[in-house]
Structure formats: C-alpha cells, structure tokens
Enzyme design. Structure first.
Site, PDB file in Angstrom:
ATOM      1  N   ASP A  76       0.819  -1.215   0.000  1.00  0.00           N
ATOM      2  CA  ASP A  76       0.000   0.000   0.000  1.00  0.00           C
ATOM      3  C   ASP A  76       0.851   1.263   0.000  1.00  0.00           C
ATOM      4  O   ASP A  76       0.467   2.276   0.581  1.00  0.00           O
ATOM      5  CB  ASP A  76      -0.967   0.002   1.202  1.00  0.00           C
ATOM      6  CG  ASP A  76      -1.745  -1.292   1.284  1.00  0.00           C
ATOM      7  OD1 ASP A  76      -2.276  -1.695   0.242  1.00  0.00           O
ATOM      8  OD2 ASP A  76      -1.796  -1.898   2.367  1.00  0.00           O
ATOM      9  N   LYS A  95       2.117   2.244  -5.090  1.00  0.00           N
ATOM     10  CA  LYS A  95       2.856   1.789  -6.265  1.00  0.00           C
ATOM     11  C   LYS A  95       2.084   2.066  -7.544  1.00  0.00           C
ATOM     12  O   LYS A  95       2.671   2.359  -8.572  1.00  0.00           O
ATOM     13  CB  LYS A  95       3.133   0.282  -6.163  1.00  0.00           C
ATOM     14  CG  LYS A  95       4.077  -0.069  -5.029  1.00  0.00           C
ATOM     15  CD  LYS A  95       4.353  -1.558  -4.953  1.00  0.00           C
ATOM     16  CE  LYS A  95       3.203  -2.365  -4.467  1.00  0.00           C
ATOM     17  NZ  LYS A  95       2.857  -2.183  -3.056  1.00  0.00           N
ATOM     18  N   ASN A 132      -5.233 -10.126  -4.031  1.00  0.00           N
ATOM     19  CA  ASN A 132      -4.983  -9.606  -2.677  1.00  0.00           C
ATOM     20  C   ASN A 132      -4.456  -8.172  -2.768  1.00  0.00           C
ATOM     21  O   ASN A 132      -4.481  -7.437  -1.794  1.00  0.00           O
ATOM     22  CB  ASN A 132      -3.995 -10.493  -1.909  1.00  0.00           C
ATOM     23  CG  ASN A 132      -2.754 -10.850  -2.718  1.00  0.00           C
ATOM     24  OD1 ASN A 132      -2.674 -10.549  -3.904  1.00  0.00           O
ATOM     25  ND2 ASN A 132      -1.799 -11.482  -2.081  1.00  0.00           N
ATOM     26  N   GLY A 174      -4.214  -4.202  -4.030  1.00  0.00           N
ATOM     27  CA  GLY A 174      -5.169  -3.140  -4.300  1.00  0.00           C
ATOM     28  C   GLY A 174      -4.412  -1.902  -4.720  1.00  0.00           C
ATOM     29  O   GLY A 174      -3.646  -1.349  -3.947  1.00  0.00           O
ATOM     30  N   HIS A 175      -4.561  -1.524  -5.954  1.00  0.00           N
ATOM     31  CA  HIS A 175      -3.889  -0.326  -6.447  1.00  0.00           C
ATOM     32  C   HIS A 175      -4.936   0.738  -6.734  1.00  0.00           C
ATOM     33  O   HIS A 175      -5.865   0.492  -7.489  1.00  0.00           O
ATOM     34  CB  HIS A 175      -3.130  -0.620  -7.741  1.00  0.00           C
ATOM     35  CG  HIS A 175      -1.918  -1.475  -7.521  1.00  0.00           C
ATOM     36  ND1 HIS A 175      -1.357  -2.233  -8.518  1.00  0.00           N
ATOM     37  CD2 HIS A 175      -1.177  -1.691  -6.437  1.00  0.00           C
ATOM     38  CE1 HIS A 175      -0.313  -2.875  -8.041  1.00  0.00           C
ATOM     39  NE2 HIS A 175      -0.184  -2.565  -6.774  1.00  0.00           N
ATOM     40  N   ARG A 231       2.754 -28.980  -6.483  1.00  0.00           N
ATOM     41  CA  ARG A 231       2.569 -29.591  -7.807  1.00  0.00           C
ATOM     42  C   ARG A 231       1.175 -30.153  -8.009  1.00  0.00           C
ATOM     43  O   ARG A 231       0.988 -31.176  -8.650  1.00  0.00           O
ATOM     44  CB  ARG A 231       3.649 -30.654  -8.061  1.00  0.00           C
ATOM     45  CG  ARG A 231       5.020 -30.033  -8.139  1.00  0.00           C
ATOM     46  CD  ARG A 231       6.112 -31.014  -8.011  1.00  0.00           C
ATOM     47  NE  ARG A 231       6.109 -31.625  -6.695  1.00  0.00           N
ATOM     48  CZ  ARG A 231       7.113 -32.303  -6.178  1.00  0.00           C
ATOM     49  NH1 ARG A 231       8.207 -32.483  -6.868  1.00  0.00           N
ATOM     50  NH2 ARG A 231       7.037 -32.833  -4.984  1.00  0.00           N
ATOM     51  N   GLN A 243       2.061  -6.089  -3.346  1.00  0.00           N
ATOM     52  CA  GLN A 243       2.558  -6.301  -1.986  1.00  0.00           C
ATOM     53  C   GLN A 243       3.904  -5.594  -1.813  1.00  0.00           C
ATOM     54  O   GLN A 243       4.108  -4.560  -2.420  1.00  0.00           O
ATOM     55  CB  GLN A 243       2.637  -7.785  -1.621  1.00  0.00           C
ATOM     56  CG  GLN A 243       1.287  -8.456  -1.465  1.00  0.00           C
ATOM     57  CD  GLN A 243       0.679  -8.877  -2.781  1.00  0.00           C
ATOM     58  OE1 GLN A 243       1.348  -9.401  -3.637  1.00  0.00           O
ATOM     59  NE2 GLN A 243      -0.595  -8.623  -2.950  1.00  0.00           N
ATOM     60  N   THR A 267      -8.488  -3.405  -0.837  1.00  0.00           N
ATOM     61  CA  THR A 267      -9.051  -4.723  -1.129  1.00  0.00           C
ATOM     62  C   THR A 267     -10.063  -5.153  -0.078  1.00  0.00           C
ATOM     63  O   THR A 267     -11.121  -5.657  -0.397  1.00  0.00           O
ATOM     64  CB  THR A 267      -7.909  -5.761  -1.242  1.00  0.00           C
ATOM     65  OG1 THR A 267      -7.051  -5.346  -2.283  1.00  0.00           O
ATOM     66  CG2 THR A 267      -8.434  -7.146  -1.560  1.00  0.00           C
ATOM     67  N   VAL A 305       2.852  14.168  -3.990  1.00  0.00           N
ATOM     68  CA  VAL A 305       2.353  15.228  -3.106  1.00  0.00           C
ATOM     69  C   VAL A 305       0.825  15.323  -3.148  1.00  0.00           C
ATOM     70  O   VAL A 305       0.250  16.311  -2.704  1.00  0.00           O
ATOM     71  CB  VAL A 305       3.007  16.592  -3.438  1.00  0.00           C
ATOM     72  CG1 VAL A 305       4.480  16.580  -3.079  1.00  0.00           C
ATOM     73  CG2 VAL A 305       2.814  16.954  -4.911  1.00  0.00           C
ATOM     74  N   GLY A 306       0.177  14.309  -3.685  1.00  0.00           N
ATOM     75  CA  GLY A 306      -1.281  14.279  -3.764  1.00  0.00           C
ATOM     76  C   GLY A 306      -1.687  13.084  -4.593  1.00  0.00           C
ATOM     77  O   GLY A 306      -0.848  12.480  -5.270  1.00  0.00           O
TER      78      GLY A 306
HETATM   79  P1  IMP Z   1      -2.591 -12.918   1.637  1.00  0.00           P
HETATM   80  O1  IMP Z   1      -1.680 -12.335   0.614  1.00  0.00           O
HETATM   81  O2  IMP Z   1      -4.064 -12.666   1.344  1.00  0.00           O
HETATM   82  O3  IMP Z   1      -2.320 -14.375   1.909  1.00  0.00           O
HETATM   83  O4  IMP Z   1      -2.329 -12.173   3.024  1.00  0.00           O
HETATM   84  C1  IMP Z   1      -1.087 -12.306   3.699  1.00  0.00           C
HETATM   85  C2  IMP Z   1      -0.651 -10.994   4.310  1.00  0.00           C
HETATM   86  O5  IMP Z   1      -0.274 -10.092   3.297  1.00  0.00           O
HETATM   87  C3  IMP Z   1      -1.734 -10.287   5.131  1.00  0.00           C
HETATM   88  O6  IMP Z   1      -1.117  -9.604   6.191  1.00  0.00           O
HETATM   89  C4  IMP Z   1      -2.303  -9.307   4.134  1.00  0.00           C
HETATM   90  O7  IMP Z   1      -2.933  -8.214   4.776  1.00  0.00           O
HETATM   91  C5  IMP Z   1      -1.026  -8.885   3.423  1.00  0.00           C
HETATM   92  N1  IMP Z   1      -1.270  -8.372   2.066  1.00  0.00           N
HETATM   93  C6  IMP Z   1      -1.552  -9.094   0.959  1.00  0.00           C
HETATM   94  N2  IMP Z   1      -1.666  -8.288  -0.095  1.00  0.00           N
HETATM   95  C7  IMP Z   1      -1.450  -7.038   0.330  1.00  0.00           C
HETATM   96  C8  IMP Z   1      -1.399  -5.757  -0.332  1.00  0.00           C
HETATM   97  O8  IMP Z   1      -1.570  -5.618  -1.538  1.00  0.00           O
HETATM   98  N3  IMP Z   1      -1.129  -4.693   0.474  1.00  0.00           N
HETATM   99  C9  IMP Z   1      -0.904  -4.831   1.791  1.00  0.00           C
HETATM  100  N4  IMP Z   1      -0.924  -5.988   2.434  1.00  0.00           N
HETATM  101  C10 IMP Z   1      -1.199  -7.085   1.719  1.00  0.00           C
END
Ligand code: IMP
Length: 427
Positions: free
Chosen positions: A13, A16, A38, A40-41, A142, A223, A299, A413-414
C-alpha cells in the site's frame, strides 16, 4: 532496451499504482509478476478513481500492453469483473496478455483460505481471504491448475478431481465444512475460460522479444518487500515473491535485462493484517495519520496500522532489492505536524540496533528510537519541483535519502497523476 521494476519497500500500500501509472505513459508493456487479487492499487486519472486488484495499473494507458506473468495467481471471476468494470467506464482492458503458466484460484482455495484463518484463531495471518496462499501452496505442491489447463477438458477434470480428493478430506474431516464437487469447480472455471483463451500468451517469449526490439517493459510489484515469503516478517507474509528478484521468476525475464529498480516508500509506514511492526502507533497519533492518509485497505477495507517512517525497514528493502531509485509517496499527508519523527534505530532489550535484526524474536521485542525532524504547515500539493517544497520538507526528504542510502527520484504530493515532484527521471 529498458527493463524497470517497481517494488514496495514496506508492507504494501505504498502507492505503487501511482508510480507505475506515472511511468506507464512511456512504457510499452506493464507486467504483474506476483500475488493475485490480494493487491489493491488505487490510481486517480483525470479526477476518476480506479481501484485495481489484478490488472496492472498500466491498463489505464491505452498504448501500453498489460501483462499478467506466470508468477501471478488468478481468480478468473475477479479478472473478468475487473475488465468489465473498466469497460463500463470507457477503458479498454481486453488486450491483456496472460501467461499460460499462471495458476488459477479456484473455489476451494477461497474456502480454505477463510476456514484456515478461522481455525488459527489468535494465530491467524490476517490474510485478505482471497485464496491466494492456498493457490500458491498447491502450485509448489505440484497440484495447481494453470491457465493452459482450462483448455484441455480431460486434464482439467483429472486435476480438479485429484485436488478435491485432498481438499474435501480437509474441509469435511478437519473443518466440518461441506464437500465441493468436481462439477462445481469445473463449471465456475468454464464460465470464464472462453473469455480468457484469446488472452493466453507465451509471456516470457513476448517480453524477451520486446526487450530485444528495444521496447520498455515495466514490472509492477504487488505487496512489498516485508511481505515477501522469504524476506518478510514470516509467517505474517504473503505466499509469493514480491521482491525485485520475483519479477524475473514471475515473468521469465533474466536479471541482466533489468536496468532500473525503483522502490516505492510511503513517507510514513502502514501495514494491514497481523505481524510485527515496531513503529506502530497505537495512540491518537496513529489514528490521526490513518485519517490524514485515508489508510483503509483498497481490497478489504480494513483500517491500516500506522507509524512514522521507519528507515531500517526501507534500508533493508533497498539492499535486498538493489534499488537504484526511491519514489516517496504521500508526503502531503505529513503536512501540519510540529515535529515529524523518523525511526532511525531499534532498542531491543536495551541494545541499540541500527539495522533490522536477524531474527523475528528480536523484531518482536524491538521498540523504535526516533529522530525528530521539524515539520511544515505549507500546502505542498501543488509543488512540481524540489525547489517548490518548503525548506523543512526538503530537509525531511534529504534526511530520508541519507538514511535509506538511495536517491529519492520522485515524490508524491497528492493522489492525482500530476501531483508529483520529479527529481531524477525514472527512465
Ligand atoms: P494474503 O496475501 O491474502 O495471503 O495475506 C497475507 C498478508 O499479506 C496479510 O497480512 C495481508 O494483509 C497482506 N497483504 C496481501 N496483499 C497485500 C497488499 O496488496 N497490500 C498490503 N498488504 C497485503
């Protein structure tokens, strides 16, 4: 030729999407190489906010080919919904290329992710519950299902049946949940397969050919370093390799083809989910940062844990990822504080550490040692050059640069695409 990687230096977060999007206008291919939905952009273009989970942010630039590499795990329903959502807003998104070797998130991965978290109780990871971890576990074990398997009915049914033999034993006998049938899984995957087929590609070949032809390829990390399965705060990590090295294994492009590695660092620190976070502010200051930075997950909507900038966290990422540049985001959020603290060391049982400790036990016992920088009250959101920034803001940025050991080339900056101070060109 230019191969550029963008990677998160904290716990995700970092913004990016904004940095990728910034470069996206000048690159030919934007590649997601790890993670799944997982991520979120949030990208703001022309006043419109787009929340992307699976597609690379470069999708918003019509001249850029979006690519999903083999290192990604794909929930087909989420992908199709994201493509449709963009199309409804006039963004063409069906030109995406998807690696034939990328793995698929199935209904049993989603169920297992959630029931495992519930079963772990206090020891839970705090996953996003999207089935990402179980899909990667099957890949390494696998027994995963790949995009190419969708187009061979007999193989696909066999693979689903083999996986369900094990998953149903777990679901029914351990977790007391109903069994899942082969047809259920097969039918869900087939709902989307015809749409996916024209997007399937030999991504490694496409990208290597592109680099040979002098095109620019941007690898967009999801991530972040400290969520990496090897280098993060294990087990409170994601199940893939978001670090820069993961861009190579997750796409099929070799390390010598990478020219720049840009680390994205938020001007403070946030984390969602469980796991150690030495600089976490559990008081009103943390709440104030959360409110100022709108720190709620894209997300899952969960409130993010907040703290001041931790130089040890970002310096560690700078080394392991061999960063050439840092892009500092959300600096405007820090406007209005009298003093802006920075974590410059940890105290672990009375011993000062200037770098992140080797073991997790030490990290759990680390408390932050702060240096206090003078704050600023001026609105910086319309600054476009470094000279536009107030003296104290400049001093803050310079100090972070010294502490991290990598030049800061861009500053957010925003939220808007144009709200950026460029110090050094990223291409
Ligand atoms: P998972 O990726 O859903 O298995 O979650 C594993 C850990 O990674 C947890 O702490 C999630 O909150 C964190 N996580 C996964 N994706 C993101 C992301 O895009 N931003 C921030 N934290 C993330």
């Amino acid at each position: 030729m230019a191969g550029i990687i963008i990677v998160g230096t904290q716990w995700g977060d970092e913004g990016k999407g904004k940095a990728t999007d910034q470069l996206g206008e000048r690159v030919d291919f934007v590649v997601r190489y790890s993670g799944g939905n997982n991520a979120g952009h949030t990208v703001v273009v022309g006043g419109e906010t787009y929340a992307l989970h699976l597609l690379p942010s470069g999708i918003l630039n019509p001249n850029c080919v979006p690519v999903i590499g083999n290192g990604v795990v794909i929930d087909l329903g989420v992908l199709c919904a994201e493509i449709d959502g963009l199309a409804a807003r006039g963004v063409r998104a069906d030109q995406v290329l998807i690696s034939a070797n990328a793995h698929v998130i199935t209904p049993y991965h989603r169920v297992i992710d959630r029931v495992t978290e519930r079963f772990l109780g206090k020891r839970k990871i705090g996953t996003t519950g999207r089935g990402v971890g179980p899909a990667y576990a099957d890949k390494v074990n696998r027994m995963g299902i790949r995009i190419q398997d969708l187009f061979d009915e007999s193989i696909l049914r066999q693979k689903i049946a083999a996986a369900l033999e094990q998953k149903n034993a777990l679901l029914v006998k351990v977790y007391n949940r109903p069994a899942i049938t082969v047809d259920e899984v097969y039918d869900e995957l087939m709902t989307y397969a015809p749409r996916i087929q024209p997007m399937m590609a030999d991504v490694a070949t496409v990208l290597n050919d592109a680099l040979d032809a002098g095109r620019t390829v941007l690898f967009e990390g999801a991530q972040a370093h400290h969520l990496d399965v090897d280098f993060g705060t294990y087990p409170y990590v994601t199940s893939s390799s978001p670090i820069a090295a993961g861009a190579c294994t997750g796409s099929g492009v070799g390390p010598t083809r990478i020219d720049r590695i840009i680390g994205i660092a938020k001007a403070y620190t946030t984390r969602v989910g469980e796991g150690p976070f030495p600089g976490e502010l559990l008081d009103d200051t943390g709440e104030a940062l959360r409110r100022a930075g709108a720190e709620y997950g894209t997300t899952t909507g969960r409130p993010r844990r907040c703290g001041w900038f931790d130089a040890l966290v970002v310096r560690q990422a700078a080394r392991v990822n061999a960063l050439t540049d840092v892009f500092l985001t959300k600096l405007d959020v820090l406007t209005g504080w009298d003093k802006v603290p920075v974590v410059v060391a940890y105290d672990v049982n009375g011993v000062r550490l200037d770098a992140m400790p080797m073991t997790q036990t030490e990290l759990h016992h680390a408390t932050p040692v702060y240096e206090y920088m003078d704050g600023w009250t001026e609105d910086i959101s319309s600054a476009r050059t470094f000279a536009d920034l107030p003296a104290n803001t400049q001093a803050y940025v310079k100090r972070l640069e010294d502490l991290v050991g990598v030049r800061i080339s861009g500053i957010g900056v925003g939220p808007g695409r144009e709200q950026t101070v460029m110090v050094h060109d990223l291409l």
